[in-house]
Design a protein around this motif. Structure first.
Motif, PDB file in Angstrom:
ATOM      1  N   UNK A   1      17.787  25.159 -57.320  1.00 24.89           N
ATOM      2  CA  UNK A   1      17.449  26.560 -57.067  1.00 24.89           C
ATOM      3  C   UNK A   1      18.595  27.172 -56.276  1.00 24.89           C
ATOM      4  N   UNK A   2      19.184  28.208 -56.828  1.00 18.82           N
ATOM      5  CA  UNK A   2      20.358  28.835 -56.225  1.00 18.82           C
ATOM      6  C   UNK A   2      20.098  30.318 -55.988  1.00 18.82           C
ATOM      7  N   UNK A   3      20.548  30.809 -54.832  1.00 18.54           N
ATOM      8  CA  UNK A   3      20.742  32.241 -54.618  1.00 18.54           C
ATOM      9  C   UNK A   3      22.242  32.442 -54.547  1.00 18.54           C
ATOM     10  N   UNK A   4      22.787  33.131 -55.526  1.00 18.60           N
ATOM     11  CA  UNK A   4      24.236  33.221 -55.694  1.00 18.60           C
ATOM     12  C   UNK A   4      24.824  31.810 -55.770  1.00 18.60           C
ATOM     13  N   UNK A   5      25.673  31.428 -54.828  1.00 16.42           N
ATOM     14  CA  UNK A   5      26.315  30.109 -54.888  1.00 16.42           C
ATOM     15  C   UNK A   5      25.669  29.092 -53.951  1.00 16.42           C
ATOM     16  N   UNK A   6      24.505  29.416 -53.396  1.00 20.80           N
ATOM     17  CA  UNK A   6      23.895  28.570 -52.373  1.00 20.80           C
ATOM     18  C   UNK A   6      22.676  27.830 -52.914  1.00 20.80           C
ATOM     19  N   UNK A   7      22.693  26.492 -52.927  1.00 24.91           N
ATOM     20  CA  UNK A   7      21.491  25.734 -53.312  1.00 24.91           C
ATOM     21  C   UNK A   7      20.481  25.747 -52.174  1.00 24.91           C
ATOM     22  N   UNK A   8      19.205  26.053 -52.485  1.00 25.40           N
ATOM     23  CA  UNK A   8      18.206  26.227 -51.425  1.00 25.40           C
ATOM     24  C   UNK A   8      16.960  25.365 -51.639  1.00 25.40           C
ATOM     25  N   UNK A   9      16.925  24.481 -52.641  1.00 19.60           N
ATOM     26  CA  UNK A   9      15.726  23.688 -52.868  1.00 19.60           C
ATOM     27  C   UNK A   9      15.474  22.725 -51.695  1.00 19.60           C
ATOM     28  N   UNK A  10      14.215  22.330 -51.520  1.00 24.80           N
ATOM     29  CA  UNK A  10      13.848  21.448 -50.420  1.00 24.80           C
ATOM     30  C   UNK A  10      13.454  20.078 -50.954  1.00 24.80           C
ATOM     31  N   UNK A  11      13.434  19.120 -50.048  1.00 19.54           N
ATOM     32  CA  UNK A  11      12.826  17.830 -50.345  1.00 19.54           C
ATOM     33  C   UNK A  11      11.312  17.951 -50.191  1.00 19.54           C
ATOM     34  N   UNK A  12      10.574  17.136 -50.948  1.00 20.17           N
ATOM     35  CA  UNK A  12       9.125  17.095 -50.823  1.00 20.17           C
ATOM     36  C   UNK A  12       8.771  16.198 -49.634  1.00 20.17           C
ATOM     37  N   UNK A  13       8.927  16.733 -48.461  1.00 18.86           N
ATOM     38  CA  UNK A  13       8.728  15.964 -47.235  1.00 18.86           C
ATOM     39  C   UNK A  13       7.575  16.562 -46.451  1.00 18.86           C
ATOM     40  N   UNK A  14       6.665  15.701 -45.966  1.00 16.64           N
ATOM     41  CA  UNK A  14       5.470  16.203 -45.314  1.00 16.64           C
ATOM     42  C   UNK A  14       4.499  16.735 -46.353  1.00 16.64           C
ATOM     43  N   UNK A  15       3.573  17.592 -45.907  1.00 12.01           N
ATOM     44  CA  UNK A  15       2.505  18.049 -46.790  1.00 12.01           C
ATOM     45  C   UNK A  15       2.568  19.550 -47.084  1.00 12.01           C
ATOM     46  N   UNK A  16       3.584  20.228 -46.568  1.00  8.97           N
ATOM     47  CA  UNK A  16       3.639  21.667 -46.786  1.00  8.97           C
ATOM     48  C   UNK A  16       4.966  22.158 -47.312  1.00  8.97           C
TER      49      UNK A  16
END
Length: 858
Positions: free
Chosen positions: A124-139
């Motif tokens: 997932x990118x906004x312009x040139x920045x990847x912003x996806x998260x790891x599935x860590x924790x429950x939220x």
């Protein structure tokens, strides 16, 4: 973020101003429409062209010339299609799936490569920045850019590991924001008002302006946007009890009898978004440009998301509701303690994105630098009253005033630096891009659970207040779990921290072997380093609970000391590192100027990780059952998990026939997924971890067809089919079957189909689209072959949704009436069991919504 704060009155005034601006502009346009340039997409003469310029290969090309499977939407098409958030893209994008969880988590996937464990599978990118998260924790859940002042959205299908790096196993979604323009004044304004069947009003207002400040030297782009989506689910008060004839009433969705008391809040599930952005481009010389920018986004969910109780709702007539619980006060009820939690659920997600892009045009090559910092904070309150009521009191309805709530907090601080050197001659026989990438990502995941009645219960898990092992004056929870509640009534606390660094080098070469045949060779080498800490506190994390046993020490026992000193299963200082190699091989044949055929073989991966330790005392029986043990034979989970990877084999074609009146974009693929990062849930103790278990195969096709039989008429169709299965049974080391052989990777829908029709004549247009989603596949609790199967749950229902729009397009002004979900269909989606399987929740799509949109574009 006080500088960005806007109260409701200010927002409404801004929206009113936006509507007034559009109205005034429309009046002016009627007088001097001939002075305004026609819009670049949809125009007075007919529907918009699909020849969007994309940068999916890191070089600008028209979409029909790019030899990969891609869907792209420019700003005008996003408005024309009624896309107001990323969820709306699903019906127009073959192969794209988005699911959302009640804790604020979400999973976005492409071509069946989906996972709720480990690292993200979609870039997932906004312009040139990847912003996806790891599935860590429950939220944990990724942020998505709101759809207003975007130049375009690109959805790249298939692994993009060469150019877009880790996590792009299934594909990549890119939100590309509008850039400053040195040429002329540009204005985009949009306002919308709508009403939803048995719901509240929706409204929005936004304004974007770009213009040169110093001719050919300095230009800017600024935007401000607010949108509120009205709710359609009521919060109700009442009591419930399990029914004696559960099987008989299940067809109505009830395993409980519900007694209503009244509506607490009407249309409680509204949400809103506020965005602001400023970008300035400087050109100190003819060959150098510098563009700093700052983007702000804040989204809020007002109470409960879109889930409702099937036992308190009437889905047939659209009366949807969810039971809510209000906290009591210790001043009026001595059986309670006071806790500082809200009565209603809520969520807020905000981010700031700082970026500096630089481009130097050095003759036949371009040097491009992208520097960015992404700072995000997500905070969500979720009602846990039902969960704690079941744990401590069974199936009965909680007494008035009982309240539990959980606070989830997810944070991201991502620094990214990419440097690329690439050829600039589109007609060169050899086109190439070489680059280096560095990122430093810090992610936090916190959860705290608060409770106002547990501390005063006479019995907890068999231990009594004033009883063993600590004696008179002690609470039941202390005698059961060994430690008192945390300050503020906290029964559980976790704090997870991940520091992850990635160093990568990549290159891609496109060599035109003949006038029509191009060979592509690309590769990326990435080194990932991850550090992990997990700190756990509170009674439910004590790994040395007394559970009401007598004190073994002469002279008595004191909580928190001696044999009952609390033990917390923290995970501190664990590290993981690896190096990954992701190649790509491609072949494309431009048979004619209007016919492109291509094939590719590419690899994608997602990085390894570390799992927090589960409490051994609570989870030892589960670990023994599933066969997890250390070198000494003692029950133990794996401390870390490895990366997994995919190999994708794809062939496709992009054709324009009958003088461009018929266009076809088709692709077929086979993806082999190895060593999958999977969740291992321990059913008795309620904890889990990640392990590499199972292999899978995903296969299918994507198809987009557009025909323009006469001037002004455009008919389009998008279709996709996907079947993603495990190759064999997914089993733990102890031969416990997690997923049966050939079972679905996820509960996704095999088939999706969207039909689109647009007709333009004079200054008027009509538009309609209908989307069909087949029934989801059974998976886990909805798969009869699974050990987790619940016969009372069913996969997501198939449904068809129809949207229509009619408008007037004159110069740069567009005013239209629309209706979404014309037939008011209400499929049951995301059904889930609560309260030990007696309470069921579900969601549905937004009911019929009717409104008006007005926009101005110059």
């Amino acid at each position: 973020m006080g500088v960005f704060y806007m109260d409701e009155l200010t927002i409404k005034r801004a929206i009113s101003f936006g509507v007034s601006l559009i109205s005034l502009t429309a009046s002016a346009t009627a007088v001097r429409a001939q002075d305004l340039p026609a819009a670049t997409g949809a125009s007075e003469s007919g529907p918009a062209s699909d020849e969007i310029v994309v940068t999916a290969t890191r070089q600008s090309e028209t979409i029909s010339k790019v030899p990969i499977s891609i869907s792209a939407f420019d700003n005008e098409r996003l408005q024309r299609d009624g896309v107001r958030r990323v969820d709306d893209l699903v019906r127009f994008t073959p192969g794209l799936v988005l699911s959302r969880g009640v804790t604020g988590s979400n999973v976005i996937s492409i071509r069946g490569i989906t996972s709720g464990a480990g690292a993200g599978v979609t870039g997932i990118y906004i312009d040139e920045t990847p912003i996806q998260v790891r599935n860590e924790g429950y939220g944990a859940g990724s942020a998505f850019a709101e759809v207003f002042d975007l130049e375009r959205v690109e959805v790249l299908r298939g692994p993009q590991g060469t150019l877009f790096g880790a996590g792009s196993e299934g594909g990549t979604v890119r939100f590309i924001q509008a850039a400053p323009n040195m040429d002329a004044l540009h204005i985009y304004a949009r306002s919308e008002v709508a009403t939803t069947h048995k719901g509240s009003e929706t409204y929005e207002g936004g304004l974007a302006v770009g213009a040169p400040l110093v001719a050919d030297k300095i230009a800017f782009r600024a935007s401000l946007y607010y949108r509120r989506n009205g709710g359609y689910i009521d919060a109700v008060d009442g009591t419930y009890a399990p029914t004696a004839n559960a099987a008989a009433v299940y067809p109505n969705g009830n395993l409980i009898s519900f007694t209503p008391k009244g509506v607490v809040r009407k249309d409680t599930n509204s949400d809103n978004a506020l965005t602001a952005r400023l970008a300035v481009e400087f050109r100190p010389t003819e060959w150098l440009s510098l563009t700093p920018s700052i983007s702000y986004q804040r989204t809020r969910q007002n109470d409960g998301g879109n889930d409702f109780w099937t036992g308190s709702s009437n889905l047939g007539n659209g009366d949807l509701s969810r039971l809510v619980f209000s906290k009591g006060s210790a001043a009026t009820n001595p059986a309670l303690i006071d806790i500082a939690v809200p009565d209603k659920e809520s969520a807020q997600d905000r981010f700031l994105l700082y970026a500096l892009n630089a481009k130097a045009e050095l003759g036949s090559v371009d040097l491009i630098s992208s520097t960015s910092f992404f700072d995000r904070a997500n905070r969500k309150w979720l009602d846990f009253t039902l969960i704690d009521t079941f744990q401590f009191g069974g199936y009965a309805s909680p007494p008035a005033g009982h309240k539990s709530a959980s606070l989830y907090e997810v944070g991201q601080k991502n620094f990214v630096q990419e440097l690329r050197l690439q050829s600039s001659d589109r007609n060169a026989r050899l086109r190439w891009v070489v680059g280096g990438f560095f990122s430093s990502n810090k992610q936090t995941a916190r959860q705290n659970i608060f409770n106002n009645f547990v501390d005063k219960l006479p019995v907890v898990f068999g231990a009594s207040a004033g009883g063993d092992p600590f004696g008179p004056g002690t609470s039941a929870i202390v005698n059961a779990l060994g430690v008192p509640l945390l300050p503020g009534g906290g029964s559980y606390s976790e704090n997870r921290r991940i520091n992850e660094k990635q160093y990568a080098g990549f290159a891609q070469f496109d060599f035109r072997a003949t006038e029509r045949l191009t060979l592509t060779l690309g590769a990326r080498v990435a080194h990932n380093v991850l550090e992990y800490d997990g700190i756990f506190r509170g009674p439910f994390n004590n790994n040395n609970p007394p559970l009401g046993f007598p004190c073994p020490t002469a002279g008595g026992c004191t909580p928190g000391t001696g044999v009952f000193t609390p033990l917390y299963q923290d995970t501190v200082g664990l590290k993981n590192s690896e190096t990954a190699f992701t190649p790509k091989f491609g072949l494309s044949w431009q048979a004619t100027d209007r016919d492109l055929f291509y094939a590719s073989i590419s690899k994608g991966f997602r990085p390894a990780g570390v799992s927090a330790k589960v409490p051994e005392n609570f989870c030892r029986p589960d670990l023994a059952l599933t066969g997890y043990a250390d070198a000494n034979g003692r029950s133990a989970q794996p401390a870390s998990y490895k990366s997994d990877s995919v190999w994708s084999y794809e062939a496709g074609a992009k054709n324009k026939l009958f003088d461009g009146k018929l266009t076809i974009d088709a692709s077929a693929y086979l993806i082999k997924w190895k060593n999958i990062q999977n969740s291992v849930f321990l059913p008795t103790c309620g904890y889990g971890f990640v392990d590499n278990l199972g292999n899978a195969t995903s296969r299918g096709f994507d198809l987009a067809v557009t025909v323009q039989p006469v001037d002004g008429l455009r008919i389009g169709a998008n279709a996709s089919y996907n079947k993603a299965d495990y190759d064999g049974a997914v089993v733990t080391p102890g031969k416990i079957n997690l997923y049966p052989a050939n079972s679905a990777i996820s509960a996704a829908r095999p088939w999706t189909l969207t039909l689109i029709g647009e007709y333009y004549w004079s200054d008027f247009y009509l538009r309609a689209d209908g989307s069909y989603f087949s029934e989801a596949r059974g998976q886990g609790a909805t798969d009869p072959k699974s050990p987790l199967f619940n016969p009372r749950l069913q996969p997501d229902q198939s449904y068809t949704a129809i949207n229509m729009r009619a408008g007037v397009l004159k110069g740069g002004v567009d005013v239209s009436l629309f209706v979404n979900n014309l037939t008011n269909t209400r499929p049951v989606l995301g059904a889930a069991a609560q309260l030990g399987g007696f309470v069921y929740t579900a969601s549905t799509i937004r009911p019929r919504t009717i409104g008006i949109t007005a926009s101005f574009r110059r």
